[in-house]
Design an enzyme around this catalytic site. Structure first.
Site, PDB file in Angstrom:
ATOM      1  CG  ASP A 158      10.882  68.897   1.915  1.00 27.82           C
ATOM      2  OD1 ASP A 158      10.800  69.132   3.136  1.00 27.82           O
ATOM      3  OD2 ASP A 158       9.920  68.988   1.143  1.00 27.82           O
ATOM      4  CG  ASP A 212      12.608  65.404   4.644  1.00 23.96           C
ATOM      5  OD1 ASP A 212      12.702  65.395   5.882  1.00 23.96           O
ATOM      6  OD2 ASP A 212      11.771  66.103   4.029  1.00 23.96           O
ATOM      7  CD  GLU A 223      12.274  62.680   8.213  1.00 26.39           C
ATOM      8  OE1 GLU A 223      12.093  63.711   8.895  1.00 26.39           O
ATOM      9  OE2 GLU A 223      11.587  62.376   7.224  1.00 26.39           O
TER      10      GLU A 223
END
Length: 394
Positions: A373, A193, A277
């Site tokens: 997170d 993340d 991501e």
């Protein structure tokens, strides 16, 4: 596989003058070719192609033997292809309905690279192999330039480029048939993340620090920018102030790249599958100022967030990670980050209220609590593994 190597050049004073002249002549060739296309279409409605301009090169070189005629024909063709690529991108954006962005003329500070498309055609890598300690590259019209080769080159040299960054000159060597240096299996997978407080948070709970190089150099940059603003345009002192400011920004860029290499090397060594991501950084850092008719809201806060994202260097990190993963034989999976920070990693409940603060996650359905997170990184990992399984089954 193909890999690029970047080495510092150490030219003599005479070679530095020749490199500067080479870069300037290629810039003028680019601008003249652009003006040729613009004039032909404006006056006669004729589209000029790369083949037409490449055929005219021999006449240009014959009429200017002390200028354009002294450089490599292939490097000049590469400059014309660069313009042709700019026009192809312009028409592609126009067709897609995006902002077209017509190709622009290149000022002295906006043209910094010359490319030789083939080793041996106007250039030669390792031109003095008999030298026991020093590596040289030969460039037509410039001579044998010393190269600070800080690591060995593998594969077969394909293209050679010379790039100016401030007062320094660099050689960019692109090689084919570079053997992949695969690593032994690590037996672990991880989800990443991306963040601002920490650069990367893994699904294992590890936080990789965000060095904030731009913030650390903010005072020096502000002082250099103020010093530049006081200088008269066109003066020698202004040129020196510009060089000082550019050197500071170049240092920040090198620090950010060095940090990305070190962080990604750790991840590639420790994990077989890395899920991250699929970020649209350009969209995320778009200005919120709006227009006069529809001004934006929270402009100052958004500007600060944009600066923090760009300072973190997500794009640099992901690009270096992709290169290292390919070289090491690791698998890299990109997933849509939508709702990964709002979904509970234990029960799957998705709600905006789950994200209590920037760092705290508390599920309103099952009561699960975790670092926000880390919870998002676990969701990213699961989504990536599911996407990987579907791809393997197909």
């Amino acid at each position: 596989m193909r890999r690029s190597y970047k080495f510092l050049l150490r030219p003599t004073v005479k070679q530095t003058v020749a490199l500067t002249a080479c870069l300037e002549d290629h810039r003028q060739l680019y601008n003249a070719a652009l003006e040729h296309r613009r004039t032909a279409y404006r006056t006669a409605g004729v589209n000029i192609r790369y083949g037409d301009q490449s055929a005219d090169l021999k006449h240009i070189r014959a009429e200017d033997p002390e200028g354009q005629g002294q450089w490599s024909f292939s490097s000049q063709q590469a400059t014309l292809r660069r313009l042709d690529t700019a026009f192809a991108a312009f028409f592609a954006r126009l067709k897609a309905g995006r902002t077209p962005g017509f190709p622009r003329f290149k000022g002295r500070g906006w043209f910094d690279t010359v490319t030789w498309p083939k080793d041996g055609d106007g250039c030669r890598w390792d031109s003095q192999p008999e030298h026991p300690t020093v590596t040289f590259v030969r460039l037509q019209g410039i001579g044998h330039v010393r190269v600070h080769q800080h690591r060995p080159v593998k594969g077969r040299a394909k293209t050679i480029g010379v790039k100016r960054e401030g007062s320094r000159w660099y050689l960019v060597l692109s090689c084919d048939d570079v053997p992949a240096q695969t690593l032994p299996p690590a037996g672990a997978v991880v989800g990443l993340d991306m963040g601002v407080a920490s650069l990367v948070i893994t699904s294992d709970g590890e936080h990789l620090a965000n060095p904030r190089h731009l913030t650390a150099s903010a005072e020096l940059l502000a002082a250099a920018q103020q010093d530049l603003a006081r200088k008269k345009r066109g003066s020698k002192r202004r040129r020196k102030a510009v060089a000082r400011l550019a050197a500071l920004h170049a240092k920040v860029r090198r620090q950010r790249l060095d940090g990305a290499h070190k962080a990604t090397l750790r991840l590639v060594r420790d994990y077989d599958v890395i899920v991250h991501e699929d970020l649209r950084i350009a969209n995320m850092t778009r200005s919120a100022s709006g227009t006069l008719e529809a001004p934006g809201t929270n402009v100052a806060q958004k500007s600060g967030l944009n600066r923090s994202i760009l300072d973190a260097g997500w794009g640099v990190f992901l690009r270096v990670l992709a290169d290292k993963a390919e070289s090491a034989g690791r698998e890299l999976v990109a997933v849509n980050p939508a709702n990964t920070s709002r979904t509970c990693a234990r029960c799957g409940h998705c709600a905006q209220e789950n994200r209590v603060t920037q760092a705290e996650f508390a599920c309103t359905a099952c009561g699960h609590t975790a670092h926000a997170d880390v919870n998002a990184a676990i969701n990213i990992l699961r989504a990536g593994l599911a996407l990987r399984d579907v791809a393997q089954a197909a």
